[in-house]
Design an enzyme around this catalytic site. Structure first.
Site, short mmCIF file in Angstrom:
data_model
loop_
_atom_site.label_atom_id
_atom_site.label_comp_id
_atom_site.label_asym_id
_atom_site.label_seq_id
_atom_site.Cartn_x
_atom_site.Cartn_y
_atom_site.Cartn_z
CE LYS A 194 -11.86 5.88 3.92
NZ LYS A 194 -10.29 5.99 4.20
N GLY A 251 -2.47 1.70 5.96
CA GLY A 251 -1.02 2.15 6.06
C GLY A 251 0.09 1.03 5.98
CB ALA A 262 -7.37 0.27 4.02
N GLY A 263 -4.55 -0.60 2.69
CA GLY A 263 -3.63 -1.67 2.55
C GLY A 263 -2.94 -2.07 1.39
CG ASN A 315 -3.27 8.98 2.00
OD1 ASN A 315 -3.97 9.95 2.67
ND2 ASN A 315 -2.10 9.58 1.50
CB THR A 316 0.14 5.12 3.38
OG1 THR A 316 -0.93 5.56 4.03
CG2 THR A 316 1.67 4.99 3.96
#
Lengths: 259, 65
Positions: free
Chosen positions: A98, A159, A186-187, A208-209
């Site tokens: 990645k 994040g 992301a986001g 993830n977050t």
């Protein structure tokens, strides 16, 4: 069977999960299980001989029986990213990487010029690159020219949990590259964001977050698994086109005259 | 000789990168290495000489997004 394929490897789950920021290794393990993810992202960091944190973490991931997608998170130059990828290939025994080349410390916006350059170098070395990029059409074209066979545009800054900041841009990528696996990376903050991306025809979601920082990560992981499946099913089912004016869903014919 | 290991000063008498890893108790660990910013594959550690001032990076799997 509706499966997604990355570089010749096919998967039933369309949710890729990050392994960072969980309250404990046990919670991480349960979140991965509940997410039904078959691919998790990992990184490389300095190992202290006394603590051996990395060895314990690696054992946990191996016990989960999932595929790993190592990242080059935190790299701000092409050189750093390429060297990190080379180390990752040996450490994790995979050609997958990645690719992140960060251009701005506050927004973590990718340096797309560096990303294209690094993607070209890594592809020539036999890597199978998953580039973290903006949703810019021309950058994505350049990444494909560089050898990438997957594109991972951001929904919003890493994040931030803002969701899909540029649906138009994401839609254009889907229309322009119908054969390329597209992953929103992301986001994403809510399962509804993930479902929305899947409804646009995206092939998968990487997050993830949103799971790790939820009050109950395992429950949120399950919610994301369901939303990704729902969004994918909705896309395959061909949603109705929206319209401005109402159309009655109950038949008008046969209605009684009661006034 | 004086080395930088993962950013910290470290004094070791190690002829090669493999020697340094053994002395630092990494011989059996799952790690990847770089010397002065360049990746050094595991199979080349024993033939990679060290000199005073070298910077070694020893990386292991870690949580990532």
């Amino acid at each position: 069977m509706d499966r997604v394929t990355f570089y010749g490897r096919s998967f039933g789950s369309r949710l890729l999960l990050g392994t960072s920021q969980y309250p404990s290794p046990a919670v991480l393990g349960e979140a991965v299980r509940q997410s039904r993810a078959e691919i998790v992202t990992v990184s490389l960091r300095r190992e202290a001989a006394r603590l051996r944190e990395g060895q314990a973490f690696w054992q946990l991931i191996r016990d989960l029986g999932v595929s790993v997608l190592p990242n080059t998170a935190g790299c701000h130059s092409v050189k750093e990213a390429v060297t990190t990828a080379e180390m990752a290939r040996e450490l994790f025994d995979t050609p997958w990487i990645k690719l992140e080349v960060i251009g701005d410390a506050d927004t973590l916006q990718p340096d797309v010029f560096g990303t294209v350059e690094a993607a070209r170098i890594l592809s020539a070395q036999g890597f199978e690159v998953f580039p973290y990029t903006t949703e810019d059409l021309i950058v994505c074209e350049r990444l494909l020219e560089a050898g990438c066979r997957v594109l991972m545009p951001w929904g919003a800054p890493i994040g931030s949990g803002q969701g899909l900041n540029n649906r138009f841009g994401l839609r254009v990528l889907r229309a322009r590259f119908p054969e390329i696996p597209l992953v929103v990376d992301a986001g994403i903050g809510l399962p509804s964001h993930a479902a929305a991306a899947m409804e646009l025809g995206y092939d998968a979601i990487l997050l993830n977050t949103a799971v790790a920082k939820a009050g109950d990560p395992a429950l949120m992981a399950r919610a994301f698994a369901q939303s990704v499946e729902a969004g994918r099913a909705a896309y395959l089912a061909s949603p109705m086109p929206p319209r401005d004016m109402a159309v009655p869903s109950t038949p008008v014919l046969g209605k009684a005259h009661l006034s | 000789m004086n080395l930088l290991v993962n950013g910290a000063p470290c004094e070791l008498a190690a002829a090669t990168l493999a020697d340094a890893l053994a002395q630092l108790d990494f011989a059996e660990a799952i790690v990847a290495t770089a010397l002065n910013g360049e990746f050094v594959p595991k199979r080349k550690r024993a033939e990679t000489p060290l000199k005073d001032g070298d910077a070694i990076e020893i990386l292991a799997p870690r949580q990532g997004g």
